[in-house]
Enzyme design. Sequence first.
Site, mmCIF file in Angstrom:
data_model
loop_
_atom_site.group_PDB
_atom_site.id
_atom_site.type_symbol
_atom_site.label_atom_id
_atom_site.label_comp_id
_atom_site.label_asym_id
_atom_site.label_seq_id
_atom_site.Cartn_x
_atom_site.Cartn_y
_atom_site.Cartn_z
ATOM 1 N N VAL A 15 0.832 -1.208 0.000
ATOM 2 C CA VAL A 15 0.000 0.000 0.000
ATOM 3 C C VAL A 15 0.869 1.262 0.000
ATOM 4 O O VAL A 15 0.628 2.201 -0.756
ATOM 5 C CB VAL A 15 -0.971 -0.008 1.207
ATOM 6 C CG1 VAL A 15 -1.747 1.295 1.288
ATOM 7 C CG2 VAL A 15 -1.928 -1.191 1.101
ATOM 8 N N ARG A 89 -10.536 -7.459 8.741
ATOM 9 C CA ARG A 89 -9.700 -6.303 9.070
ATOM 10 C C ARG A 89 -9.558 -6.173 10.581
ATOM 11 O O ARG A 89 -8.527 -5.760 11.090
ATOM 12 C CB ARG A 89 -10.319 -5.038 8.482
ATOM 13 C CG ARG A 89 -10.302 -5.018 6.961
ATOM 14 C CD ARG A 89 -10.956 -3.771 6.421
ATOM 15 N NE ARG A 89 -10.939 -3.719 4.971
ATOM 16 C CZ ARG A 89 -12.003 -3.925 4.201
ATOM 17 N NH1 ARG A 89 -13.164 -4.205 4.738
ATOM 18 N NH2 ARG A 89 -11.898 -3.840 2.891
ATOM 19 N N ASP A 149 -14.158 2.228 -0.458
ATOM 20 C CA ASP A 149 -15.410 1.462 -0.595
ATOM 21 C C ASP A 149 -16.414 2.223 -1.463
ATOM 22 O O ASP A 149 -17.124 1.641 -2.291
ATOM 23 C CB ASP A 149 -16.031 1.208 0.788
ATOM 24 C CG ASP A 149 -14.981 0.827 1.805
ATOM 25 O OD1 ASP A 149 -14.993 -0.300 2.282
ATOM 26 O OD2 ASP A 149 -14.104 1.672 2.090
ATOM 27 N N THR A 150 -16.470 3.534 -1.255
ATOM 28 C CA THR A 150 -17.389 4.366 -2.034
ATOM 29 C C THR A 150 -16.998 4.350 -3.508
ATOM 30 O O THR A 150 -17.867 4.263 -4.391
ATOM 31 C CB THR A 150 -17.397 5.801 -1.454
ATOM 32 O OG1 THR A 150 -17.907 5.734 -0.112
ATOM 33 C CG2 THR A 150 -18.263 6.739 -2.272
ATOM 34 N N ARG A 152 -15.441 1.941 -5.012
ATOM 35 C CA ARG A 152 -15.800 0.605 -5.519
ATOM 36 C C ARG A 152 -17.288 0.558 -5.867
ATOM 37 O O ARG A 152 -17.685 0.011 -6.895
ATOM 38 C CB ARG A 152 -15.473 -0.467 -4.468
ATOM 39 C CG ARG A 152 -13.985 -0.766 -4.346
ATOM 40 C CD ARG A 152 -13.689 -1.678 -3.154
ATOM 41 N NE ARG A 152 -12.302 -2.146 -3.171
ATOM 42 C CZ ARG A 152 -11.631 -2.570 -2.106
ATOM 43 N NH1 ARG A 152 -12.220 -2.585 -0.917
ATOM 44 N NH2 ARG A 152 -10.383 -2.986 -2.216
ATOM 45 N N HIS A 176 -14.941 0.943 7.818
ATOM 46 C CA HIS A 176 -14.314 0.372 6.625
ATOM 47 C C HIS A 176 -14.144 -1.116 6.947
ATOM 48 O O HIS A 176 -13.119 -1.550 7.457
ATOM 49 C CB HIS A 176 -12.965 1.042 6.352
ATOM 50 C CG HIS A 176 -12.132 0.344 5.307
ATOM 51 N ND1 HIS A 176 -12.561 0.158 4.020
ATOM 52 C CD2 HIS A 176 -10.903 -0.224 5.373
ATOM 53 C CE1 HIS A 176 -11.625 -0.493 3.334
ATOM 54 N NE2 HIS A 176 -10.613 -0.738 4.137
ATOM 55 N N THR A 232 -4.520 -5.861 -1.401
ATOM 56 C CA THR A 232 -5.143 -4.848 -2.273
ATOM 57 C C THR A 232 -4.329 -3.567 -2.132
ATOM 58 O O THR A 232 -3.957 -3.205 -1.024
ATOM 59 C CB THR A 232 -6.607 -4.549 -1.855
ATOM 60 O OG1 THR A 232 -6.600 -3.715 -0.697
ATOM 61 C CG2 THR A 232 -7.385 -5.808 -1.555
HETATM 62 P P1 NAD Z 1 2.647 -4.902 3.835
HETATM 63 O O1 NAD Z 1 2.905 -5.995 4.805
HETATM 64 O O2 NAD Z 1 2.992 -5.089 2.393
HETATM 65 O O3 NAD Z 1 3.413 -3.577 4.309
HETATM 66 C C1 NAD Z 1 3.478 -3.144 5.610
HETATM 67 C C2 NAD Z 1 4.775 -2.385 5.765
HETATM 68 O O4 NAD Z 1 4.797 -1.824 7.091
HETATM 69 C C3 NAD Z 1 6.014 -3.277 5.641
HETATM 70 O O5 NAD Z 1 6.911 -2.728 4.690
HETATM 71 C C4 NAD Z 1 6.620 -3.274 7.041
HETATM 72 O O6 NAD Z 1 8.037 -3.363 7.058
HETATM 73 C C5 NAD Z 1 6.132 -1.917 7.563
HETATM 74 N N1 NAD Z 1 6.144 -1.818 9.016
HETATM 75 C C6 NAD Z 1 5.741 -2.729 9.936
HETATM 76 N N2 NAD Z 1 5.928 -2.244 11.181
HETATM 77 C C7 NAD Z 1 6.423 -0.989 11.036
HETATM 78 C C8 NAD Z 1 6.817 0.011 11.953
HETATM 79 N N3 NAD Z 1 6.738 -0.167 13.278
HETATM 80 N N4 NAD Z 1 7.302 1.170 11.468
HETATM 81 C C9 NAD Z 1 7.401 1.369 10.132
HETATM 82 N N5 NAD Z 1 7.068 0.456 9.224
HETATM 83 C C10 NAD Z 1 6.574 -0.707 9.669
HETATM 84 O O7 NAD Z 1 1.104 -4.527 3.988
HETATM 85 P P2 NAD Z 1 0.217 -3.705 2.939
HETATM 86 O O8 NAD Z 1 -0.428 -4.652 2.000
HETATM 87 O O9 NAD Z 1 1.031 -2.571 2.423
HETATM 88 O O10 NAD Z 1 -0.946 -3.171 3.892
HETATM 89 C C11 NAD Z 1 -0.669 -2.164 4.834
HETATM 90 C C12 NAD Z 1 -1.930 -1.844 5.613
HETATM 91 O O11 NAD Z 1 -2.862 -1.161 4.764
HETATM 92 C C13 NAD Z 1 -2.676 -3.088 6.133
HETATM 93 O O12 NAD Z 1 -3.121 -2.856 7.451
HETATM 94 C C14 NAD Z 1 -3.839 -3.212 5.183
HETATM 95 O O13 NAD Z 1 -4.912 -3.921 5.755
HETATM 96 C C15 NAD Z 1 -4.145 -1.754 4.962
HETATM 97 N N6 NAD Z 1 -5.020 -1.447 3.830
HETATM 98 C C16 NAD Z 1 -5.919 -0.450 4.031
HETATM 99 C C17 NAD Z 1 -6.816 -0.113 3.038
HETATM 100 C C18 NAD Z 1 -7.815 0.999 3.294
HETATM 101 O O14 NAD Z 1 -8.724 1.247 2.473
HETATM 102 N N7 NAD Z 1 -7.722 1.700 4.417
HETATM 103 C C19 NAD Z 1 -6.792 -0.782 1.802
HETATM 104 C C20 NAD Z 1 -5.821 -1.777 1.614
HETATM 105 C C21 NAD Z 1 -4.947 -2.111 2.646
#
Ligand code: NAD
Length: 315
Positions: A15, A89, A149-150, A152, A176, A232
């Site tokens: 992300v 989540r 979500d909106t 989508r 969410h 995602t």
């Molecule tokens: P990921 O595992 O690919 O990346 C997470 C990153 O965070 C990693 O690079 C890791 O090293 C880093 N990290 C972990 N602990 C840390 C810390 N203390 N300090 C700094 N960096 C740290 O995960 P992702 O797929 O990128 O997802 C990240 C988050 O985004 C998840 O919680 C996911 O559910 C969320 N997400 C949110 C939405 C939304 O609409 N809000 C949509 C998709 C994903």
Amino acid sequence: MFNIQKCAIIGCGFVGASTAFALMQSGLFSEMVLIDINRKKAEGEAMDLMHGLPFLSPMQIYAGDYSDLRDAALIIITAGAGQKPGETRTDLVHRNAEIFASIIDQIVRYTRDAILLVVTNPVDVLTYITLKRSGYPQSRVIGSGTVLDTARLKHLVGRHLGVDSRNVHTFIIGEHGDSELPVWSSANVSGIDLDHFCDICATCGAHTSALQPLFEEVRDSAYHIIEAKGATYYAVALAVTRIAASIVRDEDSVLPVSTLADGHYGLSDVCLGLPAIVGRDGVREVLEIPLSTEEASNLQASAEKLKALIRDAGV
Ligand code: NAD
């Protein structure tokens, strides 16, 4: 003093990296710092991104640390564990609440002037934790909420009706997550409410009972995408870019971000996705849009679920 053209991304996973890629193409910022507990990952992403700069507008992109946040206007937090196949989540709450405590403590050491934009899940609970722990004003702690979500839902409704999704006006509000709800009662296509859309357009199936499965597809889409490809990230990166644009350009756009309910809709002391005017200072105003009785009761239930999660997280 902060630099409105500087942003930071904490967490450079799927992300965070996709968000960095989208933001560098947006032209909104002239400086972007990437921070990750895995410093090598941040460095690799920064290098990969900056090699694309000759195709875009000039900007500085670099891997940094928390001291680089001093003058950042916008700090986007995507750090933490993501959902695994079969996980909700909310299953992430304890792991990510701990990670957030340490991240927020670091942020406030260096700045109290930025806008904090939380993306990590469960985003509403973590927005609340960020608000309480940072001591920032509520207007400057925002979660990405139900903006994705909106989007989508607009996409699916637009495709179903055969109209440009930008002409579909509707919101998903609340958590969410699994308790989110669509606001069908005010949904419209360019001002034409959905129930009347069939009368004036050859397209059929605009009534809300036909559209309900589309909402269910939205609500469950993260599960399907994660099952198919593990995570995602593209659409959420664009959702974050949309929120960033509204802030940096002071657009005052109405977006369903996660924000503190402070008496709005009869709710208080919980963060959740609500339509809000977002500009240079963050959330300028939460809008209380009309809801049907069923929608109001579903929003109440979504807020209760989030409050229980907040209690469970020990905030
Ligand atoms: P990921 O595992 O690919 O990346 C997470 C990153 O965070 C990693 O690079 C890791 O090293 C880093 N990290 C972990 N602990 C840390 C810390 N203390 N300090 C700094 N960096 C740290 O995960 P992702 O797929 O990128 O997802 C990240 C988050 O985004 C998840 O919680 C996911 O559910 C969320 N997400 C949110 C939405 C939304 O609409 N809000 C949509 C998709 C994903």
